[in-house]
Design an enzyme around this catalytic site. Sequence first.
Site, PDB file in Angstrom:
ATOM      1  N   ASP A   1       0.839  -1.197   0.000  1.00 30.16           N
ATOM      2  CA  ASP A   1       0.000   0.000   0.000  1.00 30.16           C
ATOM      3  C   ASP A   1       0.878   1.253   0.000  1.00 30.16           C
ATOM      4  O   ASP A   1       2.038   1.205   0.413  1.00 30.16           O
ATOM      5  CB  ASP A   1      -0.890   0.028   1.249  1.00 30.16           C
ATOM      6  CG  ASP A   1      -1.871  -1.142   1.259  1.00 30.16           C
ATOM      7  OD1 ASP A   1      -2.187  -1.654   0.174  1.00 30.16           O
ATOM      8  OD2 ASP A   1      -2.299  -1.510   2.369  1.00 30.16           O
TER       9      ASP A   1
HETATM   10  N1  URA Z   1      -1.198  -6.001   3.738  1.00 34.33           N
HETATM   11  C1  URA Z   1      -1.705  -4.753   3.770  1.00 34.33           C
HETATM   12  O1  URA Z   1      -2.753  -4.521   4.353  1.00 34.33           O
HETATM   13  N2  URA Z   1      -1.042  -3.787   3.138  1.00 34.33           N
HETATM   14  C2  URA Z   1       0.135  -3.983   2.512  1.00 34.33           C
HETATM   15  O2  URA Z   1       0.705  -3.051   1.970  1.00 34.33           O
HETATM   16  C3  URA Z   1       0.655  -5.292   2.492  1.00 34.33           C
HETATM   17  C4  URA Z   1      -0.035  -6.280   3.114  1.00 34.33           C
END
Ligand code: URA
Length: 236
Positions: free
Chosen positions: A105
């Site tokens: 993310d």
């Molecule tokens: N899980 C998440 O919620 N976000 C990420 O960036 C990676 C794994």
Amino acid sequence: MKERLDKILAGAGISSRSDVKKLIRAGRVTVNGAAAQSPDMKIERGASTVRIDGAAVNTARYRYFMMNKPSGLLSATEDRKQRTVLDILEGYERNMGLFPVGRLDKDTEGLLLLTNDGEFSHRVISPASGISKVYYARVDGVPDEEDAEAFSRGLVLADGTQCLPAVLEPTGSSACFVTVYEGKYHQVKRMLAAVGKPVLSLKRLSIGGLKLPDDLESGRYRELSEDELCKIFNGN
Ligand code: URA
């Protein structure tokens, strides 16, 4: 298999195919010590040492890098408005056709692989490969053994999505380590939300047996060694 020199050099990110041709015609490219005669000269990757102005060029077809992704960058190859992880690449790496292996993310930090090898990317991401991904999460609340049990059974997320069994290691404070073997959208955040411990910050620490090195600062990246590449698929 032999391939054209200009194609190999353009693929290595040196410059566009037409600029590469100019370099070759200017006599600035050598193959095994002798000046390359023409752009359509065919060479075997790996079996030939190619240099430009004396500097060795990596002619491997596929390239593999790891980045310590900072928060604030999209895991994408391009975006009209926001900066992506490719925007912090420099030099030849900008033109190699690299893309991120899976997604972190925008606000997640840590270990991100970059490659131009689609098959490799698929193998790393696919749940069928069973490659572990370990995250460190700071959360609201204190994760406990009950949460760990719920993770190990395989959580059902708020929207009904069934997760594979995962590992939550409480730290005794408002943080925990989470190991997952798949990569659903916002997976770790949604899993921790499902046990009432919303994520405040998230960092990926490892992929398979490959750990984010302590000396790879946020925003830096480097090419993986053969050994590091193997570790991804071993030492889960
Ligand atoms: N899980 C998440 O919620 N976000 C990420 O960036 C990676 C794994």
